[in-house]
Design a protein around this motif. Structure first.
Motif, PDB file in Angstrom:
ATOM      1  N   LEU B  18     -24.896  63.759  23.726  1.00 49.89           N
ATOM      2  CA  LEU B  18     -26.119  64.569  23.734  1.00 49.89           C
ATOM      3  C   LEU B  18     -25.911  65.819  24.572  1.00 49.89           C
ATOM      4  CD1 LEU B  18     -29.248  65.048  23.494  1.00 49.89           C
ATOM      5  CD2 LEU B  18     -29.484  63.569  25.527  1.00 49.89           C
ATOM      6  N   ALA B  19     -26.223  66.989  24.019  1.00 47.51           N
ATOM      7  CA  ALA B  19     -26.179  68.220  24.811  1.00 47.51           C
ATOM      8  C   ALA B  19     -27.246  68.145  25.898  1.00 47.51           C
ATOM      9  CB  ALA B  19     -26.421  69.434  23.908  1.00 47.51           C
ATOM     10  N   PRO B  20     -26.889  68.518  27.136  1.00 47.64           N
ATOM     11  CA  PRO B  20     -27.855  68.441  28.249  1.00 47.64           C
ATOM     12  C   PRO B  20     -28.825  69.611  28.214  1.00 47.64           C
ATOM     13  CG  PRO B  20     -25.754  69.277  29.045  1.00 47.64           C
ATOM     14  CD  PRO B  20     -25.555  68.966  27.579  1.00 47.64           C
ATOM     15  N   MET B  21     -29.733  69.556  27.229  1.00 55.80           N
ATOM     16  CA  MET B  21     -30.663  70.672  27.018  1.00 55.80           C
ATOM     17  C   MET B  21     -31.727  70.696  28.113  1.00 55.80           C
ATOM     18  SD  MET B  21     -31.110  70.356  22.849  1.00 55.80           S
ATOM     19  CE  MET B  21     -31.124  68.535  22.827  1.00 55.80           C
ATOM     20  N   ASP B  22     -31.837  71.838  28.764  1.00 53.44           N
ATOM     21  CA  ASP B  22     -32.782  72.071  29.853  1.00 53.44           C
ATOM     22  C   ASP B  22     -34.180  71.525  29.516  1.00 53.44           C
ATOM     23  OD1 ASP B  22     -33.825  73.177  32.195  1.00 53.44           O
ATOM     24  OD2 ASP B  22     -34.341  75.054  31.181  1.00 53.44           O
ATOM     25  N   LEU B  23     -34.639  70.546  30.280  1.00 54.99           N
ATOM     26  CA  LEU B  23     -35.970  69.918  30.150  1.00 54.99           C
ATOM     27  C   LEU B  23     -36.135  69.093  28.856  1.00 54.99           C
ATOM     28  CD1 LEU B  23     -38.294  72.772  31.523  1.00 54.99           C
ATOM     29  CD2 LEU B  23     -37.035  71.014  32.788  1.00 54.99           C
ATOM     30  N   VAL B  24     -35.412  69.431  27.807  1.00 50.85           N
ATOM     31  CA  VAL B  24     -35.520  68.706  26.530  1.00 50.85           C
ATOM     32  C   VAL B  24     -34.804  67.353  26.616  1.00 50.85           C
ATOM     33  CG1 VAL B  24     -34.835  68.738  24.094  1.00 50.85           C
ATOM     34  CG2 VAL B  24     -35.694  70.833  25.204  1.00 50.85           C
ATOM     35  N   SER B  25     -33.616  67.375  27.244  1.00 50.35           N
ATOM     36  CA  SER B  25     -32.820  66.154  27.361  1.00 50.35           C
ATOM     37  C   SER B  25     -33.184  65.450  28.664  1.00 50.35           C
ATOM     38  CB  SER B  25     -31.324  66.483  27.341  1.00 50.35           C
ATOM     39  OG  SER B  25     -30.965  67.140  26.144  1.00 50.35           O
ATOM     40  N   GLY B  26     -34.327  64.753  28.649  1.00 50.52           N
ATOM     41  CA  GLY B  26     -34.753  63.962  29.803  1.00 50.52           C
ATOM     42  C   GLY B  26     -34.222  62.541  29.673  1.00 50.52           C
ATOM     43  N   GLY B 192     -14.583  64.316  19.540  1.00 48.01           N
ATOM     44  CA  GLY B 192     -15.989  63.954  19.441  1.00 48.01           C
ATOM     45  C   GLY B 192     -16.815  65.217  19.367  1.00 48.01           C
ATOM     46  N   VAL B 193     -18.142  65.055  19.389  1.00 51.03           N
ATOM     47  CA  VAL B 193     -19.028  66.213  19.272  1.00 51.03           C
ATOM     48  C   VAL B 193     -20.116  66.185  20.331  1.00 51.03           C
ATOM     49  CG1 VAL B 193     -18.664  66.541  16.785  1.00 51.03           C
ATOM     50  CG2 VAL B 193     -20.488  64.993  17.574  1.00 51.03           C
ATOM     51  N   LEU B 194     -20.609  67.376  20.641  1.00 51.97           N
ATOM     52  CA  LEU B 194     -21.786  67.552  21.492  1.00 51.97           C
ATOM     53  C   LEU B 194     -22.890  68.077  20.574  1.00 51.97           C
ATOM     54  CD1 LEU B 194     -22.461  67.737  24.761  1.00 51.97           C
ATOM     55  CD2 LEU B 194     -22.581  70.177  24.209  1.00 51.97           C
ATOM     56  N   VAL B 195     -24.039  67.419  20.593  1.00 52.24           N
ATOM     57  CA  VAL B 195     -25.093  67.728  19.623  1.00 52.24           C
ATOM     58  C   VAL B 195     -26.368  68.140  20.346  1.00 52.24           C
ATOM     59  CG1 VAL B 195     -26.510  66.790  17.753  1.00 52.24           C
ATOM     60  CG2 VAL B 195     -24.102  66.101  17.968  1.00 52.24           C
ATOM     61  N   GLY B 196     -26.897  69.302  20.005  1.00 47.29           N
ATOM     62  CA  GLY B 196     -28.131  69.769  20.599  1.00 47.29           C
ATOM     63  C   GLY B 196     -29.295  69.718  19.627  1.00 47.29           C
ATOM     64  N   THR B 197     -29.333  70.697  18.722  1.00 50.05           N
ATOM     65  CA  THR B 197     -30.492  70.890  17.849  1.00 50.05           C
ATOM     66  C   THR B 197     -30.963  69.608  17.153  1.00 50.05           C
ATOM     67  OG1 THR B 197     -29.898  73.208  17.478  1.00 50.05           O
ATOM     68  CG2 THR B 197     -31.300  72.167  15.814  1.00 50.05           C
ATOM     69  N   ARG B 198     -30.023  68.816  16.625  1.00 48.23           N
ATOM     70  CA  ARG B 198     -30.456  67.609  15.895  1.00 48.23           C
ATOM     71  C   ARG B 198     -31.160  66.628  16.839  1.00 48.23           C
ATOM     72  NH1 ARG B 198     -32.528  65.032  11.377  1.00 48.23           N
ATOM     73  NH2 ARG B 198     -34.048  65.035  13.017  1.00 48.23           N
ATOM     74  N   PHE B 199     -30.718  66.555  18.112  1.00 45.13           N
ATOM     75  CA  PHE B 199     -31.404  65.664  19.059  1.00 45.13           C
ATOM     76  C   PHE B 199     -32.700  66.287  19.574  1.00 45.13           C
ATOM     77  CE2 PHE B 199     -27.139  63.537  19.844  1.00 45.13           C
ATOM     78  CZ  PHE B 199     -27.514  62.338  19.249  1.00 45.13           C
ATOM     79  N   TRP B 200     -32.759  67.613  19.616  1.00 43.76           N
ATOM     80  CA  TRP B 200     -34.010  68.302  19.975  1.00 43.76           C
ATOM     81  C   TRP B 200     -35.113  67.865  19.006  1.00 43.76           C
ATOM     82  CZ3 TRP B 200     -37.179  71.591  17.262  1.00 43.76           C
ATOM     83  CH2 TRP B 200     -38.081  72.367  17.999  1.00 43.76           C
ATOM     84  N   ALA B 201     -34.704  67.644  17.757  1.00 45.33           N
ATOM     85  CA  ALA B 201     -35.664  67.276  16.707  1.00 45.33           C
ATOM     86  C   ALA B 201     -35.752  65.759  16.553  1.00 45.33           C
ATOM     87  CB  ALA B 201     -35.256  67.943  15.396  1.00 45.33           C
ATOM     88  N   THR B 202     -35.917  65.061  17.680  1.00 46.04           N
ATOM     89  CA  THR B 202     -36.111  63.606  17.624  1.00 46.04           C
ATOM     90  C   THR B 202     -37.376  63.237  18.389  1.00 46.04           C
ATOM     91  OG1 THR B 202     -34.780  63.240  19.626  1.00 46.04           O
ATOM     92  CG2 THR B 202     -33.624  63.125  17.499  1.00 46.04           C
ATOM     93  N   GLN B 203     -37.787  62.004  18.207  1.00 47.45           N
ATOM     94  CA  GLN B 203     -39.032  61.555  18.824  1.00 47.45           C
ATOM     95  C   GLN B 203     -38.945  61.480  20.345  1.00 47.45           C
ATOM     96  OE1 GLN B 203     -39.803  57.874  16.735  1.00 47.45           O
ATOM     97  NE2 GLN B 203     -40.191  58.928  14.784  1.00 47.45           N
ATOM     98  N   GLU B 204     -37.735  61.305  20.875  1.00 51.23           N
ATOM     99  CA  GLU B 204     -37.592  61.141  22.326  1.00 51.23           C
ATOM    100  C   GLU B 204     -37.374  62.450  23.060  1.00 51.23           C
ATOM    101  OE1 GLU B 204     -35.912  59.555  20.011  1.00 51.23           O
ATOM    102  OE2 GLU B 204     -35.990  57.380  20.326  1.00 51.23           O
ATOM    103  N   ALA B 205     -37.224  63.551  22.338  1.00 54.78           N
ATOM    104  CA  ALA B 205     -36.913  64.832  22.978  1.00 54.78           C
ATOM    105  C   ALA B 205     -38.124  65.393  23.711  1.00 54.78           C
ATOM    106  CB  ALA B 205     -36.430  65.838  21.934  1.00 54.78           C
ATOM    107  N   GLY B 206     -37.875  66.153  24.774  1.00 57.08           N
ATOM    108  CA  GLY B 206     -38.943  66.847  25.483  1.00 57.08           C
ATOM    109  C   GLY B 206     -39.283  68.149  24.783  1.00 57.08           C
TER     110      GLY B 206
END
Lengths: 328, 328
Positions: B18-26, B192-206
């Motif tokens: 998971l990309a450590p997206m500021d505030l989104v990746s809690g 491997g991969v680091l994924v941002g946008t697709r995880f931003w668009a999930t139910q658990e994202a901030g």
């Protein structure tokens, strides 16, 4: 063996198509790619009838296609007839609205390849009846829109094609330089690839040895997208297009200062012209894509085709197992 | 099953970080990714100690790492100690020189991930002793240099690593949104991969439901790289960085007119602040990458991990055979 919809549709061995690079992709390079099991396309470029006749004549007996710069072809529409008289394996149209030329190509029974740089252009290519959409990212050398990249444009267009025109084929282009790139493009949903820079750096390409040596020494960070060479050449490219090429003293000086370049055009054009004659690539343009970092030798084009296909097959689990494919 | 050097080194099931997206990746999103067999990284971002403490506490019992904006961390170095006290699975440093922070991370026995956007930055990451280099192309959402793309940067860095530091691992990032992207990144030479946008668009994202609905409706042509939001937020990003996000009325108005924006900053900042409060994304920023075109639903993060891994395995000939992988 990488059998795809493309290899079946065109009766070729490997899903690898030569980009029709202006003057670089002549008969010698195009026939070498076809002879190795790919598909060679002659680069009609801005349109020189004598050059085109000569290259088609030199390629006689080998199946090759031909590509054009669409907005330039619109000023010399006779060139399309000239190409069609030679029964090309395909006609590829890039940079502009393909619609006015689609009918003559398709009426001649020739497959129509339309290059696109955005999803919006892909929609228009499908509307025009493209048999093959070439989705090219901004990492490619030469002209393009430059706002999209191969890694996301290919699956975007794959989904569009699947939804709207499932029989249309898809080539990935922009940065495809080795077997890793071919495997990646197929994994992203393409049926094959269009390759420029890696074929530019072959023995059969219409590129000077001095230019090729320069490119071999460059790494992948060494290119830039810019309009400065269109300005200095007084080329009429539509505003949305610019081109990727090697960064040098000329781009460092003028890129981002285009109005100033306009104001100094006579001097800059003279300096540029002299540098082209002298093959001084600190000032002259050298058109290659981001994939140039992976180009480390000048080899026969047939070797490029065979190595690329073999390595991609292994990476996709289609060839002889090799430990290095995923594990380290 | 996609077993790679990354899955073995981190003891995880799927090579997806998971990309450590500021505030989104809690904690909620990071633990969901880890629980599904990937590796979750909490987004330390610009650095808020209270937020970081709270998220690490909420994640207690699940193995997660943490990522920082390096130039911002340099102003609040205590945050690194705070993170290291929680025994993170990894620390990722992005956007700036990692050297000053490499020793404390590695002395703590914590794997150091360094994000790079160019080959030159990759060389510096190896010099700093990175355990994992994250090669991120300009198609990614959020900040980056934007001059290189995933499709060529990953093999470039793979060759550099193989030559200079073969035990260092490599993640591909930028545009990796589905199993096609994971398969392509592995084919290009990543572990491997680091994924941002697709995880931003999930139910658990901030991320707000309104923002997510906006992004689901966008296609892949809908983003732009720009500095206008750094200007209007008065953020001190180093000059070589800009960021990709959704195009809107605000970017259409100011992108390319930055000096004019500077001159109108008080009014523009007031308009921007009001739009953020109102979630008016015609003016407020919505940070996603080019891969947004492939995001068509908001799903649990665990589903993203599992689908991505399963589909990639099939495409690489590592799963149950499926006719659609290469043939049409």
């Amino acid at each position: 063996m990488l059998t795809t919809r493309l290899t079946r549709a065109f009766g070729i061995e490997h899903p690898i198509v030569l980009a029709p690079m202006d003057l670089v992709s002549g008969a010698r390079l195009a026939t070498a790619v076809t002879a190795a099991g790919g598909l060679g396309l002659i680069g009609g470029g801005y349109g020189d009838a004598e050059w085109l006749k000569r290259e088609f004549a030199a390629a006689a007996g080998t199946r090759v296609g031909c590509g054009f710069i669409t907005w330039s072809l619109a000023r010399r529409p006779g060139l399309l007839d000239l190409a069609l008289e030679h029964g090309p394996a395909a006609v590829m149209l890039s940079f502009g609205d393909p619609a006015p030329f689609a009918d003559p190509v398709r009426s001649a029974g020739v497959p129509l390849l339309c290059q696109v740089h955005t999803l919006e252009q892909a929609r228009r290519a499908l509307d025009a009846g493209a048999d093959v959409v070439v989705a090219q990212g901004g990492e490619a050398g030469g002209h393009g829109v430059g706002t999209r990249s191969t890694f996301t444009l290919v699956p975007d267009v794959a989904d569009l094609v699947a939804d709207r025109s499932p029989d249309t084929l898809l080539l990935g282009a922009g940065g495809v330089t080795d077997g890793r790139g071919l495997a990646a493009a197929l994994a992203l949903g393409a049926d094959g690839v269009l390759v420029g820079t890696r074929f530019w750096a072959t023995q059969e390409a219409g590129a000077s040895a001095r230019a090729q040596a320069h490119a071999v020494a460059a790494d992948g960070d060494a290119t830039v997208r810019t309009s400065v060479y269109d300005i200095v050449r007084r080329y009429d490219w539509p505003a949305e297009y610019n081109g990727r090429l090697l960064r040098n003293r000329f781009t460092d000086r003028w890129h981002g200062r285009e109005p100033e370049l306009d104001a100094h055009l006579p001097q800059a054009a003279a300096e540029f012209g002299a540098a082209v004659s002298a093959e001084d690539f600190d000032v002259a343009h050298l058109i290659v894509g981001e994939g140039v970092g992976l180009v480390r030798d000048i080899v026969p084009a047939g070797d490029v085709v065979r190595r690329m296909a073999r390595d991609a097959a292994v990476r996709l689990g289609r060839g002889a197992p090799r430990k290095a494919a995923l594990s380290g």
